[in-house]
Design a protein around this motif. Structure first.
Motif, PDB file in Angstrom:
ATOM      1  N   SER A   1       6.404  12.449  -4.070  1.00  0.00           N
ATOM      2  CA  SER A   1       7.210  13.840  -3.971  1.00  0.00           C
ATOM      3  C   SER A   1       8.626  13.504  -4.473  1.00  0.00           C
ATOM      4  O   SER A   1       9.435  14.382  -4.654  1.00  0.00           O
ATOM      5  CB  SER A   1       7.331  13.842  -2.573  1.00  0.00           C
ATOM      6  OG  SER A   1       8.075  12.662  -1.838  1.00  0.00           O
TER       7      SER A   1
ATOM      8  N   TRP B   1       7.784  19.607  -4.652  1.00  0.00           N
ATOM      9  CA  TRP B   1       6.704  20.646  -3.786  1.00  0.00           C
ATOM     10  C   TRP B   1       5.718  19.777  -3.152  1.00  0.00           C
ATOM     11  O   TRP B   1       4.805  20.118  -2.262  1.00  0.00           O
ATOM     12  CB  TRP B   1       5.932  21.470  -4.974  1.00  0.00           C
ATOM     13  CG  TRP B   1       5.212  20.894  -6.036  1.00  0.00           C
ATOM     14  CD1 TRP B   1       5.685  20.444  -7.256  1.00  0.00           C
ATOM     15  CD2 TRP B   1       3.820  20.280  -5.941  1.00  0.00           C
ATOM     16  NE1 TRP B   1       4.602  19.794  -7.935  1.00  0.00           N
ATOM     17  CE2 TRP B   1       3.761  19.807  -7.357  1.00  0.00           C
ATOM     18  CE3 TRP B   1       2.773  20.665  -5.241  1.00  0.00           C
ATOM     19  CZ2 TRP B   1       2.274  19.453  -7.424  1.00  0.00           C
ATOM     20  CZ3 TRP B   1       1.585  20.267  -5.447  1.00  0.00           C
ATOM     21  CH2 TRP B   1       1.218  19.701  -6.591  1.00  0.00           C
TER      22      TRP B   1
ATOM     23  N   GLN C   1       5.944  17.089  -1.201  1.00  0.00           N
ATOM     24  CA  GLN C   1       6.638  16.551  -0.032  1.00  0.00           C
ATOM     25  C   GLN C   1       6.042  17.049   1.312  1.00  0.00           C
ATOM     26  O   GLN C   1       5.511  18.217   1.565  1.00  0.00           O
ATOM     27  CB  GLN C   1       8.061  16.802   0.000  1.00  0.00           C
ATOM     28  CG  GLN C   1       8.839  16.120   1.112  1.00  0.00           C
ATOM     29  CD  GLN C   1      10.363  16.426   0.927  1.00  0.00           C
ATOM     30  OE1 GLN C   1      10.737  17.693   1.209  1.00  0.00           O
ATOM     31  NE2 GLN C   1      11.016  15.531   0.442  1.00  0.00           N
TER      32      GLN C   1
ATOM     33  N   SER D   1       5.599  18.072   4.735  1.00  0.00           N
ATOM     34  CA  SER D   1       6.504  18.783   5.742  1.00  0.00           C
ATOM     35  C   SER D   1       6.414  18.140   7.185  1.00  0.00           C
ATOM     36  O   SER D   1       5.467  17.557   7.475  1.00  0.00           O
ATOM     37  CB  SER D   1       6.114  20.437   5.957  1.00  0.00           C
ATOM     38  OG  SER D   1       5.019  20.346   6.604  1.00  0.00           O
TER      39      SER D   1
ATOM     40  N   GLU E   1       3.438  19.102   9.174  1.00  0.00           N
ATOM     41  CA  GLU E   1       2.029  18.528   8.623  1.00  0.00           C
ATOM     42  C   GLU E   1       1.826  17.053   9.206  1.00  0.00           C
ATOM     43  O   GLU E   1       0.865  16.605   9.730  1.00  0.00           O
ATOM     44  CB  GLU E   1       2.068  18.312   7.090  1.00  0.00           C
ATOM     45  CG  GLU E   1       1.758  19.566   6.445  1.00  0.00           C
ATOM     46  CD  GLU E   1       1.887  19.523   4.891  1.00  0.00           C
ATOM     47  OE1 GLU E   1       0.558  19.390   4.238  1.00  0.00           O
ATOM     48  OE2 GLU E   1       3.017  19.419   4.388  1.00  0.00           O
TER      49      GLU E   1
ATOM     50  N   LEU F   1      10.973  11.562   7.093  1.00  0.00           N
ATOM     51  CA  LEU F   1      11.994  12.401   7.332  1.00  0.00           C
ATOM     52  C   LEU F   1      13.384  11.963   7.523  1.00  0.00           C
ATOM     53  O   LEU F   1      14.337  12.669   7.243  1.00  0.00           O
ATOM     54  CB  LEU F   1      11.481  12.768   8.914  1.00  0.00           C
ATOM     55  CG  LEU F   1       9.962  13.670   8.921  1.00  0.00           C
ATOM     56  CD1 LEU F   1       9.723  13.928  10.337  1.00  0.00           C
ATOM     57  CD2 LEU F   1      10.110  14.845   8.127  1.00  0.00           C
TER      58      LEU F   1
ATOM     59  N   ASN G   1      14.959  11.669   3.911  1.00  0.00           N
ATOM     60  CA  ASN G   1      14.491  12.758   3.099  1.00  0.00           C
ATOM     61  C   ASN G   1      15.850  13.371   2.719  1.00  0.00           C
ATOM     62  O   ASN G   1      16.509  14.040   3.587  1.00  0.00           O
ATOM     63  CB  ASN G   1      13.533  13.812   3.548  1.00  0.00           C
ATOM     64  CG  ASN G   1      13.058  14.959   2.617  1.00  0.00           C
ATOM     65  OD1 ASN G   1      13.535  15.153   1.572  1.00  0.00           O
ATOM     66  ND2 ASN G   1      12.024  15.600   3.215  1.00  0.00           N
TER      67      ASN G   1
ATOM     68  N   GLN H   1      16.534  17.328   3.759  1.00  0.00           N
ATOM     69  CA  GLN H   1      16.813  17.685   5.127  1.00  0.00           C
ATOM     70  C   GLN H   1      18.276  18.109   5.451  1.00  0.00           C
ATOM     71  O   GLN H   1      18.678  18.896   6.291  1.00  0.00           O
ATOM     72  CB  GLN H   1      16.431  16.646   6.054  1.00  0.00           C
ATOM     73  CG  GLN H   1      15.141  16.085   6.103  1.00  0.00           C
ATOM     74  CD  GLN H   1      14.057  17.053   6.305  1.00  0.00           C
ATOM     75  OE1 GLN H   1      14.205  18.083   6.515  1.00  0.00           O
ATOM     76  NE2 GLN H   1      12.910  16.681   5.481  1.00  0.00           N
TER      77      GLN H   1
ATOM     78  N   ARG I   1      19.343  21.860   5.025  1.00  0.00           N
ATOM     79  CA  ARG I   1      18.644  22.979   5.946  1.00  0.00           C
ATOM     80  C   ARG I   1      19.326  23.586   6.893  1.00  0.00           C
ATOM     81  O   ARG I   1      20.855  23.341   7.137  1.00  0.00           O
ATOM     82  CB  ARG I   1      17.596  22.168   7.103  1.00  0.00           C
ATOM     83  CG  ARG I   1      16.385  21.649   6.345  1.00  0.00           C
ATOM     84  CD  ARG I   1      15.420  20.884   7.329  1.00  0.00           C
ATOM     85  NE  ARG I   1      14.350  20.266   6.755  1.00  0.00           N
ATOM     86  CZ  ARG I   1      13.266  21.143   6.718  1.00  0.00           C
ATOM     87  NH1 ARG I   1      13.377  22.353   7.137  1.00  0.00           N
ATOM     88  NH2 ARG I   1      12.124  20.627   6.126  1.00  0.00           N
TER      89      ARG I   1
ATOM     90  N   ASP J   1      16.623  25.681  11.352  1.00  0.00           N
ATOM     91  CA  ASP J   1      15.714  24.492  10.784  1.00  0.00           C
ATOM     92  C   ASP J   1      15.814  23.215  11.402  1.00  0.00           C
ATOM     93  O   ASP J   1      15.000  22.494  11.643  1.00  0.00           O
ATOM     94  CB  ASP J   1      15.786  24.690   9.170  1.00  0.00           C
ATOM     95  CG  ASP J   1      15.215  25.909   8.591  1.00  0.00           C
ATOM     96  OD1 ASP J   1      14.377  26.746   9.354  1.00  0.00           O
ATOM     97  OD2 ASP J   1      15.428  26.279   7.441  1.00  0.00           O
TER      98      ASP J   1
ATOM     99  N   LEU K   1      13.458  20.698  13.236  1.00  0.00           N
ATOM    100  CA  LEU K   1      13.323  19.480  12.835  1.00  0.00           C
ATOM    101  C   LEU K   1      13.383  18.459  13.724  1.00  0.00           C
ATOM    102  O   LEU K   1      12.740  17.342  13.983  1.00  0.00           O
ATOM    103  CB  LEU K   1      14.206  19.107  11.712  1.00  0.00           C
ATOM    104  CG  LEU K   1      14.021  17.734  11.012  1.00  0.00           C
ATOM    105  CD1 LEU K   1      12.495  17.371  10.566  1.00  0.00           C
ATOM    106  CD2 LEU K   1      15.003  17.356   9.954  1.00  0.00           C
TER     107      LEU K   1
END
Length: 241
Positions: free
Chosen positions: A103, A108, A110, A112, A115, A143, A146, A149, A152, A156, A160
């Protein structure tokens, strides 16, 4: 299920027919009204899928990321159909980790937060706590590191936080379960060891009696033999003596 049907499924996998048609054929093999037959069929299909999946995954090492993910997805769905949850979760995890690794260059891919959460929930609920613990650590690390984030929205970000909080809770549950199982195993091993120790002591006592005790018993035997000999001597022998 006949040997011919099993051979056909093996052939489809070996010829890399990783589409819905193969999965539908696999599903048709699982249809059985007889419980005993159903168990035997699932067992045979599980052995075949495990063997073939190892061979296929080794053979695609040099393939593109897209091809690797398609193969992993096929076997995830196949193992789910036959009810092999361990293999299913293992390959799902491989797919998630592979996506995270790539990623950095392909955003794309990555994984989530949701998930990761769904995977951890499935692992914990099905009793694979060691896998869940590993996945939680990986998820929280991904996370936290990343950069996406940071961009966001407030809503969001709040979602998270909820996901991270739930993953953390599940990680703690998984760690507690793994630790508990480890303690139980240690207790079982301790009890086994303690059960065997008296047997070893008995054997030692039987095989290696005390030397002082043996000498004492031998002395008594010699004294009794002497008395018996004296009693059996004839009067003439006694006079001569």
């Amino acid at each position: 299920m006949s040997e011919q049907q099993l051979s056909l499924l093996r052939s489809l996998i070996q010829t890399r027919s990783f589409g819905n048609a193969t999965l539908q054929f696999l599903e048709s093999l699982l249809l059985s009204k007889d419980v005993t037959s159903s168990i035997e069929v699932r067992s045979s299909l599980t052995r075949l899928l495990r063997s073939e999946s190892l061979s296929v995954i080794r053979s695609i090492a040099a393939k593109t990321l897209h091809e690797k993910l398609l193969v992993l997805e096929f076997f995830v769905r196949a193992f789910a159909l036959v009810g092999d949850l361990q293999s299913c979760l293992a390959l799902r995890y491989e797919g998630l980790v592979l996506r995270e690794i790539k990623s950095a260059s392909c955003q794309w891919l990555q994984v989530s937060p949701v998930e990761w959460l769904h995977f951890v929930e499935d692992a914990v609920h099905n009793g694979f706590h060691a896998v869940a613990e590993k996945a939680c650590e990986n998820a929280l690390s991904c996370l936290a590191n990343n950069d996406v984030q940071k961009t966001r929205s407030d809503a969001d970000s709040e979602n998270l936080k909820d996901v991270v909080s739930e993953i953390t809770r599940l990680r703690n549950c998984a760690m507690a379960s793994v630790a508990s199982r480890s303690v139980q195993m240690q207790a079982v091993e301790y009890l086994k060891k303690k059960t065997k120790e008296p047997q070893r002591l008995d054997l030692l006592h039987k095989d290696k009696p005390c030397l002082a005790s043996t000498s004492f018993r031998n002395g008594i035997k010699r004294q009794n033999m002497r008395k018996l000999y004296e009693e059996k001597k004839s009067p003439a022998d006694q006079v001569m003596n």
